[in-house]
Design an enzyme around this catalytic site. Structure first.
Site, PDB file in Angstrom:
ATOM      1  N   THR A 113       0.832  -1.208   0.000  1.00  0.00           N
ATOM      2  CA  THR A 113       0.000   0.000   0.000  1.00  0.00           C
ATOM      3  C   THR A 113       0.864   1.254   0.000  1.00  0.00           C
ATOM      4  OG1 THR A 113      -1.787  -1.163   1.123  1.00  0.00           O
ATOM      5  CG2 THR A 113      -1.847   1.240   1.210  1.00  0.00           C
ATOM      6  N   CYS A 114       1.968   1.210   0.728  1.00  0.00           N
ATOM      7  CA  CYS A 114       2.864   2.364   0.815  1.00  0.00           C
ATOM      8  C   CYS A 114       3.458   2.693  -0.549  1.00  0.00           C
ATOM      9  CB  CYS A 114       3.970   2.095   1.831  1.00  0.00           C
ATOM     10  SG  CYS A 114       3.353   1.622   3.462  1.00  0.00           S
TER      11      CYS A 114
END
Length: 157
Positions: free
Chosen positions: A47-48
């Site tokens: 997600t980062c």
């Protein structure tokens, strides 16, 4: 946990840039400035890397056009990892700040223990800071990614 209206704690960070290694303090980064700080659980994580950092890379000009002096991405990683992640993500307009020992993250009460995955990490959040004082704080619920997006911050600026 830190709250809106609180002053950021005084700590030193690790930063690696093309100019070399340094240890900027909270005052160096925030005093007299309007800053957007967003934190991620880990560099190069899904997600980062796929959403959080890219959102700020794409919207950096729009964010800075709202009077923001700098955009900081913070993670409990070392400065070498943060620098490599920034280069890999074309994040030249973002300060890739390492909180290697989690001193800042713990001081603001936004740490989480991921156990064998990585130990102590930062929760996912974004904040708007003016002259070292938190003006807006968006902390994500576990496994969520809505409140700390670049788009959410843009709406709050």
């Amino acid at each position: 946990m830190i709250n809106v209206g609180d002053k950021l704690p005084s700590v030193s960070f690790q930063l690696l840039t093309s100019d070399g290694a340094s240890n900027p303090t909270t005052d160096d980064l925030f005093a007299g400035k309007k800053v957007v700080l967003f934190a991620v659980p880990g560099a190069f994580t899904p997600t980062c890397s796929e959403s959080h950092l890219p959102g700020f890379v794409v919207n950096a000009d729009k964010i800075k056009a709202k009077g923001v002096d700098s955009i900081i991405c913070l993670s409990v990683n070392d400065s070498f990892v943060m620098n490599a992640w920034g280069k890999n993500s074309n994040a030249e307009d973002i300060i890739m700040l390492a909180d290697g020992g989690a001193a800042f993250t713990k001081a603001i009460g936004l740490e989480m223990d991921t156990g064998d995955f990585g130990g102590v990490r930062s929760q996912r959040y974004a904040m708007i800071v003016e002259d070292g004082v938190v003006k807006q704080l968006n902390v994500e619920k576990p496994k969520q990614f809505e409140a700390s997006t670049a788009e959410a911050i843009l709406q709050q600026l």
